[in-house]
Scaffold this active site. Sequence first.
Site, mmCIF file in Angstrom:
data_model
loop_
_atom_site.group_PDB
_atom_site.id
_atom_site.type_symbol
_atom_site.label_atom_id
_atom_site.label_comp_id
_atom_site.label_asym_id
_atom_site.label_seq_id
_atom_site.Cartn_x
_atom_site.Cartn_y
_atom_site.Cartn_z
ATOM 1 N N SER A 8 0.841 -1.199 0.000
ATOM 2 C CA SER A 8 0.000 0.000 0.000
ATOM 3 C C SER A 8 0.875 1.248 0.000
ATOM 4 C CB SER A 8 -0.913 -0.004 1.224
ATOM 5 O OG SER A 8 -1.604 1.228 1.268
ATOM 6 N N MET A 37 -9.194 8.340 -0.026
ATOM 7 C CA MET A 37 -10.069 8.680 1.112
ATOM 8 C C MET A 37 -10.594 10.099 0.933
ATOM 9 S SD MET A 37 -7.561 7.340 4.100
ATOM 10 C CE MET A 37 -6.833 5.688 4.051
ATOM 11 N N GLY A 142 -9.357 4.014 6.867
ATOM 12 C CA GLY A 142 -9.049 5.420 7.091
ATOM 13 C C GLY A 142 -7.600 5.695 7.436
ATOM 14 N N PHE A 143 -6.938 4.696 8.002
ATOM 15 C CA PHE A 143 -5.556 4.925 8.447
ATOM 16 C C PHE A 143 -4.722 3.653 8.284
ATOM 17 C CE2 PHE A 143 -8.456 7.596 10.791
ATOM 18 C CZ PHE A 143 -7.881 8.854 10.660
ATOM 19 N N GLY A 144 -3.444 3.853 8.000
ATOM 20 C CA GLY A 144 -2.510 2.737 8.034
ATOM 21 C C GLY A 144 -2.052 2.497 9.469
ATOM 22 N N GLY A 145 -1.365 1.392 9.668
ATOM 23 C CA GLY A 145 -0.709 1.143 10.945
ATOM 24 C C GLY A 145 -1.620 0.768 12.098
ATOM 25 N N ASP A 175 -7.044 -6.457 3.888
ATOM 26 C CA ASP A 175 -6.409 -5.137 3.940
ATOM 27 C C ASP A 175 -6.473 -4.570 5.353
ATOM 28 O OD1 ASP A 175 -5.433 -2.606 3.392
ATOM 29 O OD2 ASP A 175 -7.135 -1.976 2.171
ATOM 30 N N GLY A 176 -5.284 -4.382 5.941
ATOM 31 C CA GLY A 176 -5.194 -3.748 7.250
ATOM 32 C C GLY A 176 -4.496 -4.631 8.270
ATOM 33 N N GLY A 197 0.821 -2.286 4.163
ATOM 34 C CA GLY A 197 1.363 -0.923 4.163
ATOM 35 C C GLY A 197 2.545 -0.819 5.097
ATOM 36 N N SER A 198 2.256 -0.627 6.380
ATOM 37 C CA SER A 198 3.365 -0.385 7.314
ATOM 38 C C SER A 198 4.293 -1.570 7.463
ATOM 39 C CB SER A 198 2.847 0.084 8.676
ATOM 40 O OG SER A 198 1.561 -0.327 8.923
#
Length: 217
Positions: A8, A37, A142-145, A175-176, A197-198
């Site tokens: 991501s 977003m 809404g947010f990564g990590g 995802d996430g 992502g992270s």
Amino acid sequence: MNHLVAPSILAADFANLQRDIELINKSEADWLHVDIMDGLFVPNISFGFPVIKAIKKYADKPLDVHLMIIDPDRYLKDFKEAGAAVITVHLEACPNLHRTIQHIKELGCKAGVALNPHSPVALLEDIVADLDLVLIMSVNPGFGGQRFIEQTYKKLNDINTFKKQLNPNLLIEVDGGVDIGNATKLINSGANVLVAGSSVFASINPTQAITNLKNAK
Ligand code: DX5
Ligand code: ZN
């Protein structure tokens, strides 16, 4: 099929986007996941068309565009023109989901539907045969990590049952909070596209992190 890995770009260094895209180009990643977003469907704003076009200019991998926006029909053509290969919309954001999916397919993109953590897989029963992909959110969008939600495994099993009955070619994306610690269990639960992502970009060696996710089994 072997699972796909989609890093991501939300977790990349936005001041060094070209560098991070080239890292992904040279890696074993299959897709590049692009999170959009709107500050309404989710409490955050990411980026829009100028940035997607800039990403497309350098990316060799297909762009997997995840739309966390209300009324996405307004912009589907623009996302296609900006370079999307896969367009995923949220069930919770689409009152006429069947029409939206047909529209994405007419544009020549793979069509996906994403489910928030609170939305049951059963809501997809009458649309799953029309889809290329289902995205199971394993955090609130809404947010990564963020921390992975354990209920996701049960939802992956549920969507895998629909896949076997109704659409054997369905891609099941998660995802996430995906990392090397849960990748094997996710794959065994039916996931065949891992978004990360992270766990990729916060790693000291993102290329190796992608390889490790690709080799998970
Ligand atoms: C969250 C996004 C995710 C996010 C994942 O709303 O949809 O794609 O980038 O980030 P990590 O892997 O850090 O949870
Ligand atoms: Zn996403």
